[in-house]
Scaffold this motif. Sequence first.
Motif, PDB file in Angstrom:
ATOM      1  N   ASP A 178       0.804  -1.232   0.000  1.00 44.77           N
ATOM      2  CA  ASP A 178       0.000   0.000   0.000  1.00 44.77           C
ATOM      3  C   ASP A 178       0.834   1.277   0.000  1.00 44.77           C
ATOM      4  N   ARG A 179       1.857   1.328   0.844  1.00 44.26           N
ATOM      5  CA  ARG A 179       2.640   2.572   0.968  1.00 44.26           C
ATOM      6  C   ARG A 179       3.558   2.815  -0.224  1.00 44.26           C
ATOM      7  N   THR A 182       0.582   4.781  -5.550  1.00 43.54           N
ATOM      8  CA  THR A 182       0.043   6.134  -5.639  1.00 43.54           C
ATOM      9  C   THR A 182      -0.934   6.199  -6.807  1.00 43.54           C
ATOM     10  N   TYR A 195      10.362  -0.734  -3.205  1.00 40.07           N
ATOM     11  CA  TYR A 195       9.806  -1.929  -2.581  1.00 40.07           C
ATOM     12  C   TYR A 195      10.846  -3.049  -2.538  1.00 40.07           C
ATOM     13  N   TRP A 242      -7.794  -1.442  -2.672  1.00 43.46           N
ATOM     14  CA  TRP A 242      -6.986  -0.221  -2.611  1.00 43.46           C
ATOM     15  C   TRP A 242      -7.437   0.773  -3.668  1.00 43.46           C
TER      16      TRP A 242
END
Length: 278
Positions: A178-179, A182, A195, A242
Amino acid sequence: MVEFPRRSIEELQARYTFEPELDDIYVEGVFDQEIFIECLKGTGRSDRVVYAIDTVDVSAETLEKYGLTSGNKQRVIALARELSTLNGDLKYRCVVDRDLDQWFGRLEITPRLSWLDCCSIELYFFGSIERIVVVAGRAKIVNFNDFHASFVSVLKKLYSYRLADAEMRLNIEWMEIDRFLTARGDIISFDGDEYIKRLINKNNINAVRDKFLESIEKWDATLDGDPKTFIRGHDFVELVAWSIKAFKGVKEIASASAFERFMVLSAKDFPAILGCIA
């Protein structure tokens, strides 16, 4: 909920020896069970009973006998192998996900063991992305084709990471993505480099970093064709949830559990799921 004793493999061997007409189906978990039950309702086949593998006592010794690790999929495969010695025209089926196996040539042939046509059962709903994200989720996406291309690209990258991990037997401990995501216009942007950097540090695999990156690049170039053959089911579900939230959709349904309940509710409209046990 009342807990019933699990059946032993010996009981099932006797069951199908004396009642070969029983058209039972064994799947990996409760979610798969719910999907198959709803699909069968759509065909009017009330005679077929679906069981999650947790209803069967597949011991650690049985898994070890076949060189299998623990896990629901491995227990279904072990059950299929134990029952494969039975003779006659039997109807039961054991069903498992393809996961990564197809890319390593590991789709073994065992009597009455069926492999799904997709990586996992969730991918039968891949064609419903627009319906879920834009129609039901009311995500603010103008150009769905651009969104879809980026959606598949992210999932393909994640799958290539897992293939590299499996190939090198690194047993990586994964992180949530998730982080690293964008929403930019109608596109999902994934910072894959960051990542991977953090993944390598987290798992202390700097010594094989270059080989890991080479393996990822190789697999990424290899994956082609139907996206349902190179997307992990859990990643798919999480990215749908998401996307609804990130593109300012209905936040109340922007969850993996909500999407899973939709899949169960609509499963009867996806008869292709039953193709593997036809």
